[in-house]
Scaffold this motif. Structure first.
Motif, PDB file in Angstrom:
ATOM      1  N   ALA A 126      -6.771   2.308 -18.275  1.00 45.63           N
ATOM      2  CA  ALA A 126      -7.663   2.276 -19.439  1.00 45.63           C
ATOM      3  C   ALA A 126      -8.993   2.954 -19.132  1.00 45.63           C
ATOM      4  N   ALA A 127      -9.532   3.655 -20.129  1.00 47.95           N
ATOM      5  CA  ALA A 127     -10.792   4.388 -19.973  1.00 47.95           C
ATOM      6  C   ALA A 127     -11.924   3.475 -19.518  1.00 47.95           C
ATOM      7  N   GLY A 128     -11.949   2.242 -19.988  1.00 45.06           N
ATOM      8  CA  GLY A 128     -13.008   1.307 -19.634  1.00 45.06           C
ATOM      9  C   GLY A 128     -13.063   0.954 -18.159  1.00 45.06           C
ATOM     10  N   LEU A 129     -11.981   1.174 -17.435  1.00 44.83           N
ATOM     11  CA  LEU A 129     -11.958   0.894 -16.000  1.00 44.83           C
ATOM     12  C   LEU A 129     -12.565   2.018 -15.178  1.00 44.83           C
ATOM     13  N   VAL A 130     -12.821   3.165 -15.840  1.00 40.34           N
ATOM     14  CA  VAL A 130     -13.360   4.332 -15.149  1.00 40.34           C
ATOM     15  C   VAL A 130     -14.556   4.857 -15.952  1.00 40.34           C
ATOM     16  N   PRO A 131     -15.728   4.241 -15.800  1.00 39.04           N
ATOM     17  CA  PRO A 131     -16.905   4.689 -16.545  1.00 39.04           C
ATOM     18  C   PRO A 131     -17.457   6.010 -16.000  1.00 39.04           C
ATOM     19  N   GLN A 132     -18.540   6.459 -16.593  1.00 37.98           N
ATOM     20  CA  GLN A 132     -19.199   7.704 -16.198  1.00 37.98           C
ATOM     21  C   GLN A 132     -19.447   7.719 -14.692  1.00 37.98           C
ATOM     22  N   GLY A 133     -19.223   8.885 -14.090  1.00 38.88           N
ATOM     23  CA  GLY A 133     -19.445   9.050 -12.656  1.00 38.88           C
ATOM     24  C   GLY A 133     -18.183   9.472 -11.939  1.00 38.88           C
ATOM     25  N   THR A 134     -18.267   9.509 -10.614  1.00 44.00           N
ATOM     26  CA  THR A 134     -17.128   9.876  -9.783  1.00 44.00           C
ATOM     27  C   THR A 134     -16.514   8.604  -9.224  1.00 44.00           C
ATOM     28  N   HIS A 135     -15.192   8.544  -9.254  1.00 47.02           N
ATOM     29  CA  HIS A 135     -14.478   7.343  -8.829  1.00 47.02           C
ATOM     30  C   HIS A 135     -13.284   7.701  -7.970  1.00 47.02           C
ATOM     31  N   GLN A 136     -12.886   6.765  -7.119  1.00 49.37           N
ATOM     32  CA  GLN A 136     -11.702   6.940  -6.287  1.00 49.37           C
ATOM     33  C   GLN A 136     -10.591   6.026  -6.791  1.00 49.37           C
ATOM     34  N   ILE A 137      -9.441   6.643  -7.062  1.00 51.32           N
ATOM     35  CA  ILE A 137      -8.252   5.908  -7.486  1.00 51.32           C
ATOM     36  C   ILE A 137      -7.299   5.928  -6.292  1.00 51.32           C
ATOM     37  N   THR A 138      -6.978   4.763  -5.761  1.00 57.16           N
ATOM     38  CA  THR A 138      -6.154   4.666  -4.563  1.00 57.16           C
ATOM     39  C   THR A 138      -4.877   3.900  -4.853  1.00 57.16           C
ATOM     40  N   ALA A 139      -3.763   4.427  -4.365  1.00 55.08           N
ATOM     41  CA  ALA A 139      -2.475   3.730  -4.400  1.00 55.08           C
ATOM     42  C   ALA A 139      -2.094   3.427  -2.960  1.00 55.08           C
ATOM     43  N   ARG A 140      -1.801   2.156  -2.670  1.00 45.20           N
ATOM     44  CA  ARG A 140      -1.416   1.727  -1.325  1.00 45.20           C
ATOM     45  C   ARG A 140      -0.053   1.054  -1.417  1.00 45.20           C
ATOM     46  N   LEU A 141       0.811   1.305  -0.428  1.00 41.81           N
ATOM     47  CA  LEU A 141       2.165   0.766  -0.446  1.00 41.81           C
ATOM     48  C   LEU A 141       2.266  -0.539   0.335  1.00 41.81           C
ATOM     49  N   TYR A 142       2.948  -1.513  -0.273  1.00 45.51           N
ATOM     50  CA  TYR A 142       3.142  -2.842   0.295  1.00 45.51           C
ATOM     51  C   TYR A 142       4.629  -3.161   0.368  1.00 45.51           C
ATOM     52  N   ALA A 143       5.011  -3.930   1.378  1.00 48.61           N
ATOM     53  CA  ALA A 143       6.370  -4.463   1.462  1.00 48.61           C
ATOM     54  C   ALA A 143       6.461  -5.651   0.510  1.00 48.61           C
ATOM     55  N   ASP A 144       7.672  -6.078   0.211  1.00 50.40           N
ATOM     56  CA  ASP A 144       7.859  -7.195  -0.715  1.00 50.40           C
ATOM     57  C   ASP A 144       7.327  -8.526  -0.186  1.00 50.40           C
ATOM     58  N   ASP A 145       7.073  -8.618   1.116  1.00 47.02           N
ATOM     59  CA  ASP A 145       6.505  -9.846   1.664  1.00 47.02           C
ATOM     60  C   ASP A 145       4.979  -9.841   1.629  1.00 47.02           C
ATOM     61  N   GLY A 146       4.398  -8.793   1.071  1.00 43.78           N
ATOM     62  CA  GLY A 146       2.941  -8.719   0.938  1.00 43.78           C
ATOM     63  C   GLY A 146       2.242  -7.988   2.065  1.00 43.78           C
ATOM     64  N   THR A 147       2.967  -7.587   3.098  1.00 39.54           N
ATOM     65  CA  THR A 147       2.346  -6.819   4.171  1.00 39.54           C
ATOM     66  C   THR A 147       2.157  -5.373   3.722  1.00 39.54           C
ATOM     67  N   VAL A 148       1.209  -4.699   4.352  1.00 38.80           N
ATOM     68  CA  VAL A 148       0.871  -3.313   4.013  1.00 38.80           C
ATOM     69  C   VAL A 148       1.651  -2.377   4.929  1.00 38.80           C
ATOM     70  N   TRP A 149       2.418  -1.441   4.355  1.00 40.34           N
ATOM     71  CA  TRP A 149       3.085  -0.443   5.187  1.00 40.34           C
ATOM     72  C   TRP A 149       2.011   0.369   5.901  1.00 40.34           C
ATOM     73  N   ALA A 150       2.207   0.593   7.191  1.00 41.59           N
ATOM     74  CA  ALA A 150       1.205   1.305   7.989  1.00 41.59           C
ATOM     75  C   ALA A 150       1.884   2.241   8.988  1.00 41.59           C
ATOM     76  N   VAL A 151       1.191   3.324   9.289  1.00 50.63           N
ATOM     77  CA  VAL A 151       1.612   4.276  10.311  1.00 50.63           C
ATOM     78  C   VAL A 151       0.404   4.521  11.197  1.00 50.63           C
ATOM     79  N   ARG A 152       0.603   4.378  12.500  1.00 50.25           N
ATOM     80  CA  ARG A 152      -0.484   4.568  13.473  1.00 50.25           C
ATOM     81  C   ARG A 152      -1.708   3.705  13.140  1.00 50.25           C
ATOM     82  N   GLY A 153      -1.442   2.478  12.702  1.00 50.14           N
ATOM     83  CA  GLY A 153      -2.520   1.525  12.439  1.00 50.14           C
ATOM     84  C   GLY A 153      -3.300   1.739  11.160  1.00 50.14           C
TER      85      GLY A 153
END
Length: 185
Positions: A126-153
């Motif tokens: 939604a537009a309201g989540l990204v107001p005027q300015g520069t923003h970072q949109i990040t997608a991070r991958l998680y396993a189904d148990d809630g842990t974060v997939w990681a490579v080299r830490g």
């Protein structure tokens, strides 16, 4: 309801799911966050955590999950987020909360704030989540148990930078986006 405020109760295995626009589904189990992570033959659970307190699950670089994020303005307002996934499949709602190689869900963040849990590679922001300015949109991958997939830490994630200017915020025209793609690892 804020999904980052889940607490563990007597029914810790209970999963609550909410249907989001465009078929994306948000689910929370609370299993890894604030609790213990069950041992798994998939990767190695590290003591390191991401900023939300979820443990990293280290896997070898070869065939590790990868994600790239692309964000484009939507003609009706807001932003279309598309994930390009490699060696990774989104799990269906109700999937058992256990790590399986190359499976899980993506968490979407705007400037480090959690916005959605995705079980599909497309989402409308939604537009309201990204107001005027520069923003970072990040997608991070998680396993189904809630842990974060990681490579080299480092968490497997990708970030796109988008900018909404003054003129764009004051008109009905959709804002312009500057997108940078990259797979974590």
């Amino acid at each position: 309801m804020s999904w980052n405020k889940w607490t563990r109760g007597p029914l810790a295995a209970l999963a609550v799911c909410v249907l989001l626009p465009f078929g994306a589904v948000a689910c929370a189990t609370g299993e890894a966050h604030g609790g213990t992570v069950a041992p798994s033959p998939v990767g190695k659970v590290l003591d390191n955590t991401d900023e939300t307190g979820r443990n990293l699950r280290e896997v070898p670089r070869k065939n590790a999950p990868e994600v790239a994020v692309e964000v484009t303005p939507d003609a009706a307002g807001g932003w279309d987020v598309r994930l390009a996934l490699r060696h990774f499949r989104c799990s269906a709602p109700g999937t058992r909360p256990a790590a399986a190689i190359g499976r899980g869900l993506a968490h979407l963040y705007v400037d480090g704030r959690p916005v959605a849990r995705l079980r599909t590679p497309a989402y409308h922001l939604a537009a309201g989540l990204v107001p005027q300015g520069t923003h970072q949109i990040t997608a991070r991958l998680y396993a189904d148990d809630g842990t974060v997939w990681a490579v080299r830490g480092k968490p497997v994630e990708s970030t796109a930078d988008i900018t909404v200017s003054d003129a764009e915020a004051d008109t009905a025209e959709p804002p312009a986006a500057t997108t940078s793609l990259g797979a974590g690892g």
